[in-house]
Design an enzyme around this catalytic site. Structure first.
Site, PDB file in Angstrom:
ATOM      1  N   LYS A   1      -0.776  -1.966   5.910  1.00 56.01           N
ATOM      2  CA  LYS A   1      -0.268  -2.079   4.542  1.00 56.01           C
ATOM      3  C   LYS A   1      -1.343  -2.775   3.694  1.00 56.01           C
ATOM      4  CE  LYS A   1       2.156  -6.361   5.424  1.00 56.01           C
ATOM      5  NZ  LYS A   1       3.383  -7.037   5.706  1.00 56.01           N
TER       6      LYS A   1
ATOM      7  N   GLY B   1       4.455   9.448   5.716  1.00 52.88           N
ATOM      8  CA  GLY B   1       4.926   8.212   5.097  1.00 52.88           C
ATOM      9  C   GLY B   1       6.432   8.077   5.131  1.00 52.88           C
ATOM     10  N   THR B   2       7.089   8.601   4.114  1.00 50.41           N
ATOM     11  CA  THR B   2       8.527   8.412   3.940  1.00 50.41           C
ATOM     12  C   THR B   2       9.327   8.871   5.163  1.00 50.41           C
ATOM     13  OG1 THR B   2       8.144   8.729   1.596  1.00 50.41           O
ATOM     14  CG2 THR B   2      10.424   8.857   2.313  1.00 50.41           C
TER      15      THR B   2
ATOM     16  N   ASN C   1      -6.198  -1.258   4.616  1.00 61.26           N
ATOM     17  CA  ASN C   1      -6.055  -0.879   3.209  1.00 61.26           C
ATOM     18  C   ASN C   1      -6.137  -2.148   2.359  1.00 61.26           C
ATOM     19  OD1 ASN C   1      -4.372  -0.579   0.694  1.00 61.26           O
ATOM     20  ND2 ASN C   1      -4.232   1.538   1.379  1.00 61.26           N
TER      21      ASN C   1
ATOM     22  N   CYS D   1      -2.078   1.981  -6.581  1.00 59.35           N
ATOM     23  CA  CYS D   1      -0.698   1.472  -6.485  1.00 59.35           C
ATOM     24  C   CYS D   1      -0.023   1.565  -7.860  1.00 59.35           C
ATOM     25  CB  CYS D   1      -0.676   0.027  -6.012  1.00 59.35           C
ATOM     26  SG  CYS D   1       1.004  -0.646  -6.025  1.00 59.35           S
TER      27      CYS D   1
ATOM     28  N   LYS E   1      -8.335   5.706  -1.922  1.00 60.53           N
ATOM     29  CA  LYS E   1      -6.991   6.290  -2.044  1.00 60.53           C
ATOM     30  C   LYS E   1      -6.680   6.589  -3.507  1.00 60.53           C
ATOM     31  CE  LYS E   1      -2.348   6.237  -0.342  1.00 60.53           C
ATOM     32  NZ  LYS E   1      -1.435   5.649   0.622  1.00 60.53           N
TER      33      LYS E   1
END
Ligand code: RRO
Length: 314
Positions: free
Chosen positions: A66, A285-286, A120, A151, A185
């Site tokens: 994360k 991811g999700t 990250n 983000c 990213k």
């Protein structure tokens, strides 16, 4: 293109795994092309829950941490999540222990994982990103760094990644600080992710990853005001799959460095679509929130598709 990326591309197809599933990425040899999206799988909590079984059946070919910031952060006020048909809106706000806390507590635990570790990082200024990159430059536990310039849940989070010039200036500042692969990213919220990707490549990035979440807002069912404590959030899940596919295809045609494609991947077929659009790796991811073993299933489904294809081809 930097040396590790050149080496990676010289070794074989940049678009998808070899017939046995093994995939070269920025000098790393991975067992298959499925990785996690940053912040969507808590490997330290999973190790507590599943014990050493997690290590023998780790769902991803590399693990992306994360986001780490220089200073510790509490994250955004609750509520932090909203579910919608086919998607999830998050406004987590980067809660983390900060660089020192991560190095002391998280890194030793993550170094025990059986796959390469990608850390990250996100800074609110170029100098903060430099501090983070410098902080990991000599850590042998870290295989690569992902620079989060996308983000949606902090006020300044998007600035660097929305503008090609800012992204290039960031890379120019941090590229000399490490020989580790740098993955940038990208956001789908910029008008031109392809231009940002080109700028990142020209300034020395080894790879790009996309898409981060799509900025959105949910209304409180009673008051009509914002539901999320952070007001707006980032949309992920099947609802953004087609957005991700278009962005990955566009970016992959404009850069020669490898692309990590992600956005709503829930099956081997979805992963295959991104690989065919030009991705070298695919992030899940999700779907991992619903099923922590989703990475394993998706990698197996993808291998099954490849097997079927080679049988048909004879
Ligand atoms: O922590 C978050 O709120 C967050 C991050 Br760092 C990110 O990159 N993307 C996202 O949707 N949420």
């Amino acid at each position: 293109m930097s040396a590790p990326a050149r080496a990676s591309r010289a070794r074989g197809s940049s678009h998808g795994p070899a017939p046995d599933g093994r995939t070269s990425f920025c000098g790393l040899e991975l067992a298959h092309p499925i990785v996690n999206g940053s912040g969507t799988f808590d490997a330290i909590a999973a190790r507590r829950t599943f014990g050493d079984a997690l290590l023998t059946e780790f769902p991803f070919a590399a693990f992306v941490s994360k986001t780490v910031t220089v200073e510790p952060r509490q994250g955004n006020p609750p509520p932090r999540l909203w579910e919608q048909p086919g998607g999830m809106l998050n406004s987590i706000g980067l809660p983390n222990r900060g660089l020192r806390g991560f190095l002391e507590h998280d890194l030793p635990a993550l170094a025990e994982l059986p796959v390469p570790l990608v850390v990250n990082v996100m800074g609110f200024t170029r100098e903060e990103v430099a501090t983070l990159v410098g902080g990991f430059a000599e850590r042998e536990e870290v295989a690569a760094l992902e620079l989060n310039v996308s983000c949606p849940n902090v006020e300044t989070g998007l600035v660097m990644g929305a503008d090609p010039g800012e992204t290039a200036a960031l890379l120019a500042r941090v590229r000399p600080l490490t020989t580790k692969p740098l993955i940038v990213k990208l956001t789908p919220n910029a008008s031109a992710p392809g231009s940002v990707a080109e700028a990142a490549e020209s300034a020395g990035a080894d790879a790009v990853s996309l898409v981060n979440t799509l900025r959105g807002m949910a209304a409180h069912p009673r008051s009509g005001g914002p539901w999320l404590g952070g007001v707006t959030g980032g949309l992920s899940g099947p609802a953004i799959r087609t957005v991700a596919l278009a962005a990955v295809r566009d970016v992959a045609r404009r850069v020669t460095i490898p692309v990590v494609g992600m956005g709503g991947v829930g099956s081997g077929g979805d992963a295959d679509d991104l690989l065919r659009a030009g991705a070298t790796l695919v992030g899940v991811g999700t779907e991992s929130f619903r099923d922590p073993a989703a990475g394993t299933r998706i990698a197996a489904e993808l291998a099954g598709l490849r097997e079927k294809e080679s049988t048909v081809r004879g």
